[in-house]
Design a protein around this motif. Sequence first.
Motif, short mmCIF file in Angstrom:
data_model
loop_
_atom_site.label_atom_id
_atom_site.label_comp_id
_atom_site.label_asym_id
_atom_site.label_seq_id
_atom_site.Cartn_x
_atom_site.Cartn_y
_atom_site.Cartn_z
N LYS A 91 -0.59 -12.79 10.28
CA LYS A 91 -0.42 -12.51 8.86
C LYS A 91 0.95 -11.87 8.66
N PHE A 92 1.46 -12.01 7.45
CA PHE A 92 2.75 -11.40 7.14
C PHE A 92 2.56 -9.92 6.87
N ILE A 93 3.41 -9.11 7.49
CA ILE A 93 3.48 -7.67 7.21
C ILE A 93 4.95 -7.35 6.95
N SER A 94 5.24 -6.72 5.84
CA SER A 94 6.62 -6.40 5.52
C SER A 94 7.14 -5.30 6.44
N PHE A 95 8.45 -5.30 6.68
CA PHE A 95 9.04 -4.24 7.48
C PHE A 95 8.99 -2.90 6.74
N LYS A 96 8.95 -2.94 5.41
CA LYS A 96 8.81 -1.68 4.69
C LYS A 96 7.45 -1.04 5.01
N ARG A 97 6.41 -1.85 5.02
CA ARG A 97 5.09 -1.33 5.36
C ARG A 97 5.08 -0.79 6.79
N ILE A 98 5.74 -1.51 7.70
CA ILE A 98 5.83 -1.04 9.08
C ILE A 98 6.50 0.32 9.13
N GLY A 140 0.80 -1.22 0.00
CA GLY A 140 0.00 0.00 0.00
C GLY A 140 0.84 1.27 0.00
N TYR A 141 2.13 1.13 -0.27
CA TYR A 141 3.04 2.27 -0.38
C TYR A 141 3.87 2.11 -1.66
N PRO A 142 4.26 3.21 -2.29
CA PRO A 142 4.98 3.10 -3.56
C PRO A 142 6.36 2.48 -3.39
N SER A 202 2.84 -5.21 16.29
CA SER A 202 3.37 -4.37 17.37
C SER A 202 4.84 -4.70 17.65
N ASN A 203 5.19 -5.99 17.57
CA ASN A 203 6.58 -6.40 17.77
C ASN A 203 7.47 -5.83 16.67
N GLN A 204 6.98 -5.85 15.43
CA GLN A 204 7.74 -5.30 14.32
C GLN A 204 7.95 -3.79 14.49
N GLN A 205 6.94 -3.12 14.98
CA GLN A 205 7.07 -1.67 15.22
C GLN A 205 8.16 -1.40 16.26
N GLU A 206 8.20 -2.21 17.32
CA GLU A 206 9.23 -2.05 18.35
C GLU A 206 10.61 -2.28 17.77
N ILE A 207 10.73 -3.29 16.91
CA ILE A 207 12.02 -3.61 16.29
C ILE A 207 12.49 -2.47 15.39
N ALA A 208 11.57 -1.95 14.57
CA ALA A 208 11.91 -0.83 13.68
C ALA A 208 12.35 0.39 14.48
N GLU A 209 11.65 0.66 15.57
CA GLU A 209 11.97 1.82 16.38
C GLU A 209 13.34 1.66 17.05
N LEU A 210 13.65 0.44 17.50
CA LEU A 210 14.97 0.19 18.09
C LEU A 210 16.07 0.46 17.06
N CYS A 211 15.88 -0.04 15.83
CA CYS A 211 16.88 0.18 14.78
C CYS A 211 17.04 1.66 14.48
N SER A 226 4.33 3.07 7.74
CA SER A 226 3.18 3.37 8.61
C SER A 226 3.59 4.18 9.82
N LEU A 227 4.88 4.11 10.20
CA LEU A 227 5.38 4.89 11.33
C LEU A 227 5.79 6.30 10.92
N ASP A 228 5.63 6.60 9.64
CA ASP A 228 5.91 7.95 9.11
C ASP A 228 7.35 8.39 9.33
N TYR A 229 8.27 7.43 9.25
CA TYR A 229 9.68 7.80 9.34
C TYR A 229 10.07 8.62 8.10
N GLU A 230 10.98 9.56 8.30
CA GLU A 230 11.59 10.23 7.17
C GLU A 230 12.45 9.22 6.41
N GLU A 231 12.72 9.50 5.14
CA GLU A 231 13.42 8.54 4.28
C GLU A 231 14.77 8.11 4.87
N ASN A 232 15.48 9.03 5.51
CA ASN A 232 16.81 8.71 6.01
C ASN A 232 16.84 8.30 7.48
#
Length: 486
Positions: free
Chosen positions: A275-282, A138-140, A243-252, A285-291
């Motif tokens: 269900k599978f959710i890609s880390f890119k989608r995560i 759902g994201y380009p 939720s676990n994936q969101q925590e992992i992304a935030e730690l990174c 969805s967290l509205d991180y800046e590109e960098n």
Amino acid sequence: MSFIRSPAVPIESINPKVRNCEYAVRGEVFNYALRLQEELEKNPGSRPFDEIIYCNLGNPQALNQQPITFFRQVLALCEYPALFDSDETQKLFSSDAISRARQIRAMLSGNSTGAYSHSKGAKGLREMIAAGIALRDGYPANAEDIFLTDGVSSAVHMIMQLLIRSERDGILCPIPQYPLYSASIALHGGKLVPYELNEASGWGLEVFELKRRVDMAREDGIYVRALVVINPGNPTGQVLSESNQQEIAELCRKEGLVLLADEVYQENVYVKNKKFISFKRIARSLDYEENELSLVSFQSISKGYYGECGKRGGYMELCGFSEDVKDQIYKVASVDLCSNTSGQILASLVMNPPKPGEESHELFLAEKEAILSSLARRAKALEDAFNSMEGVLCQKAEGAMYLFPRIKLPEKAIEAAKKVNMAPDTFYALKLLDDTGLVFVPGSGFGQAPDTWHVRTTILPEEHKIPAIVSRLKAFHESFMREFRD
């Protein structure tokens, strides 16, 4: 005058990084299985079994899984374009396979699979994959961020070359882990920084454990560069929650780690509550800046419902990397000129299968559902079998293609293994192979908590063979426990 000529390359002279590299799924047990297979071919009936069943490797078509019709039709037409001119082609091939093959051939240099492509992969195929990623998430997605590779293994090596500068550079890897990661870290001279998955919670990934390991490594002078996450898990089969994936992304993001997301089993989810959710989608969805977060997502044609291992196709998508760094990755990719075009084509088809309304769509869905539902049944049957055995505990297979049961081995068995200088789970796996012809991988090849013993098996043997496999396995285990009971 005579002298003894020494080898030009004695073992002591080779690169120690090569000597330190190990790859358990084709290790000691597998090599013994090959010798047994030769013995059976020369002397049928010489063993208490008539075939070797290779449960050591996620290699579906080696165990008679059939390829997806649409994928192979498109590939056949691309590989042998004279078929376009045959009167029989319209009868043998679906209309959408013919049109897709024509479309793909126009994307290839010289309209040929035999020509080198762009070092990232044919641009048209990368654009097809980008469209599939966008539809999934759902994201380009941008084709310029995608590198087509000879399976995920070569993509992982490429990234390790990029990140590892010396033995002080560390890569966080799960324990248990797929040995590709430990092997590639060793080959490129880095430091594996382990983090343990929690077996008691279904192989859960706990973020506080990640943070603890990062801090410990830094205190030891290790520069932690990246975190490997395998989702769904190999060899453990867990599927991470959102939720676990969101925590992992935030730690990174906070710790400045590159997130290496191994997502090759994204189609292999067998439980209704996950269900599978890609880390890119995560990340999006967290509205991180590109960098803010550097992410590498890996996908392969070898797993899922397709199982095209021998075609060696896959890709990595890079997010959050600067253009100058991507240029360096492109330079490394250019050294190999390009990945094989058959694998590139199949990667584009995996991410862009037949659509509703196209001639192949109904058959495609039927083949996909048949494979995945059968894998779910096989996983459940083997899980139940393990959990019915004395001293064995097997977590639920939520996804992927494997089970990783824990075996409480008797002390006498552990002592017997020590006497032959062997890990106890290797001792168990070799005796299992010798008695039954079943090829399992010792858990010690994947890493495991101290004083615990596991084996890994795939769920890939044909479904009609599962009852016989279960029977052999149970009979062996009962005999083994009787022999070595304390």
